[in-house]
Design an enzyme around this catalytic site. Sequence first.
Site, PDB file in Angstrom:
ATOM      1  N   ASP A  41       0.853  -1.199   0.000  1.00  0.00           N
ATOM      2  CA  ASP A  41       0.000   0.000   0.000  1.00  0.00           C
ATOM      3  C   ASP A  41       0.888   1.248   0.000  1.00  0.00           C
ATOM      4  O   ASP A  41       1.802   1.349   0.817  1.00  0.00           O
ATOM      5  CB  ASP A  41      -0.912  -0.006   1.236  1.00  0.00           C
ATOM      6  CG  ASP A  41      -1.919  -1.148   1.188  1.00  0.00           C
ATOM      7  OD1 ASP A  41      -2.152  -1.680   0.078  1.00  0.00           O
ATOM      8  OD2 ASP A  41      -2.452  -1.526   2.238  1.00  0.00           O
TER       9      ASP A  41
ATOM     10  N   GLU B 236      -0.837 -11.003  -7.957  1.00  0.00           N
ATOM     11  CA  GLU B 236      -2.158 -10.620  -8.490  1.00  0.00           C
ATOM     12  C   GLU B 236      -2.156  -9.165  -9.004  1.00  0.00           C
ATOM     13  O   GLU B 236      -2.590  -8.884 -10.111  1.00  0.00           O
ATOM     14  CB  GLU B 236      -3.222 -10.767  -7.392  1.00  0.00           C
ATOM     15  CG  GLU B 236      -4.131 -11.946  -7.586  1.00  0.00           C
ATOM     16  CD  GLU B 236      -4.001 -12.965  -6.460  1.00  0.00           C
ATOM     17  OE1 GLU B 236      -3.298 -12.703  -5.478  1.00  0.00           O
ATOM     18  OE2 GLU B 236      -4.611 -14.050  -6.592  1.00  0.00           O
TER      19      GLU B 236
HETATM   20  C1  LIG Z   1      -2.070  -3.753  -2.699  1.00  0.00           C
HETATM   21  S1  LIG Z   1      -2.227  -5.295  -1.952  1.00  0.00           S
HETATM   22  C2  LIG Z   1      -1.010  -6.300  -2.771  1.00  0.00           C
HETATM   23  C3  LIG Z   1      -1.237  -7.781  -2.576  1.00  0.00           C
HETATM   24  C4  LIG Z   1      -0.200  -8.717  -3.186  1.00  0.00           C
HETATM   25  N1  LIG Z   1       1.087  -8.573  -2.544  1.00  0.00           N
HETATM   26  C5  LIG Z   1      -0.069  -8.501  -4.677  1.00  0.00           C
HETATM   27  O1  LIG Z   1       0.976  -8.002  -5.110  1.00  0.00           O
HETATM   28  O2  LIG Z   1      -0.994  -8.874  -5.404  1.00  0.00           O
HETATM   29  C6  LIG Z   1      -1.473  -5.001  -0.369  1.00  0.00           C
HETATM   30  C7  LIG Z   1      -1.817  -6.058   0.651  1.00  0.00           C
HETATM   31  O3  LIG Z   1      -1.044  -5.824   1.820  1.00  0.00           O
HETATM   32  C8  LIG Z   1      -1.868  -5.985   2.960  1.00  0.00           C
HETATM   33  N2  LIG Z   1      -1.298  -5.157   4.030  1.00  0.00           N
HETATM   34  C9  LIG Z   1      -1.179  -3.816   4.034  1.00  0.00           C
HETATM   35  N3  LIG Z   1      -0.606  -3.381   5.167  1.00  0.00           N
HETATM   36  C10 LIG Z   1      -0.338  -4.485   5.890  1.00  0.00           C
HETATM   37  C11 LIG Z   1       0.240  -4.694   7.168  1.00  0.00           C
HETATM   38  N4  LIG Z   1       0.637  -3.674   7.926  1.00  0.00           N
HETATM   39  N5  LIG Z   1       0.355  -5.959   7.626  1.00  0.00           N
HETATM   40  C12 LIG Z   1      -0.056  -7.014   6.865  1.00  0.00           C
HETATM   41  N6  LIG Z   1      -0.630  -6.871   5.647  1.00  0.00           N
HETATM   42  C13 LIG Z   1      -0.770  -5.631   5.167  1.00  0.00           C
HETATM   43  C14 LIG Z   1      -3.231  -5.505   2.507  1.00  0.00           C
HETATM   44  O4  LIG Z   1      -4.285  -5.992   3.316  1.00  0.00           O
HETATM   45  C15 LIG Z   1      -3.275  -6.050   1.078  1.00  0.00           C
HETATM   46  O5  LIG Z   1      -3.785  -7.348   1.034  1.00  0.00           O
END
Ligand SMILES: C[S@@+](CC[C@H](N)C(=O)[O-])C[C@H]1O[C@@H](n2cnc3c(N)ncnc32)[C@H](O)[C@@H]1O
Length: 207
Positions: A114, A188
């Site tokens: 994010d 993804e």
């Molecule tokens: C934009 S998505 C990307 C998902 C995957 N890595 C991809 O590239 O398809 C970011 C993911 O990170 C998770 N996430 C964000 N901050 C996080 C944190 N502090 N701890 C664990 N997961 C987190 C979100 O819930 C989300 O599923």
Amino acid sequence: MRLRNVKGAKNIIEKSKLVVDDYQNYQGQYKKIFNNNNPIHLEIGTGKGKFIINMAKKYPNINFIGIEKYDSVLVRALEKEDYIENLRFIRMDATYIDDIFKNEIDTIYLNFSDPWPKERHKHRRLTDSVFLKKYDKLFKDKKHIIMKTDNRKLFEYSIIEFTNYGYKIKEISLNLYDDDITENVATEYEEKFHNKGFPIYKIEITK
Ligand SMILES: C[S@@+](CC[C@H](N)C(=O)[O-])C[C@H]1O[C@@H](n2cnc3c(N)ncnc32)[C@H](O)[C@@H]1O
């Protein structure tokens, strides 16, 4: 990415053999979960799991752990596979990651994290020095991080954070799909943004 109200998500997570629910009990001893001394690689913010599932299948001699904050997202990864020996998931906020692992991780993947675009939220970015400091405690000996993103501003911010923190750049790409990507395992988000024609940025760093 946040999927709301996935019916029964909590129940599916509790029952899954892929999820470590007593994850607080293994600090420094994660190899016990896998019953071997193979390297352990971590993906933080694993989302729906495509990358880490395919990495675990491609590299059976590496153990993989995916960290995801939300039940409603993690459940989508669990729907893909019942069990893979060298793969586990932990449902937790990475803010507390340094309480969970100690001197046992070989590589951290930060895929399409994010971006937290507002300046006042910069310390929430998973590549901010606040997190780099936490990651220090996780690594076995050499520190090794691989990041991919579609977000140029996050990428530029991260390069500055990494190098200020003493990391050396091992490899960098400003358009991954212009390079030889035979070894690349797509996530993804990567697939989605690449299909829309956006460049994918990648950096591999060590310390
Ligand atoms: C934009 S998505 C990307 C998902 C995957 N890595 C991809 O590239 O398809 C970011 C993911 O990170 C998770 N996430 C964000 N901050 C996080 C944190 N502090 N701890 C664990 N997961 C987190 C979100 O819930 C989300 O599923």
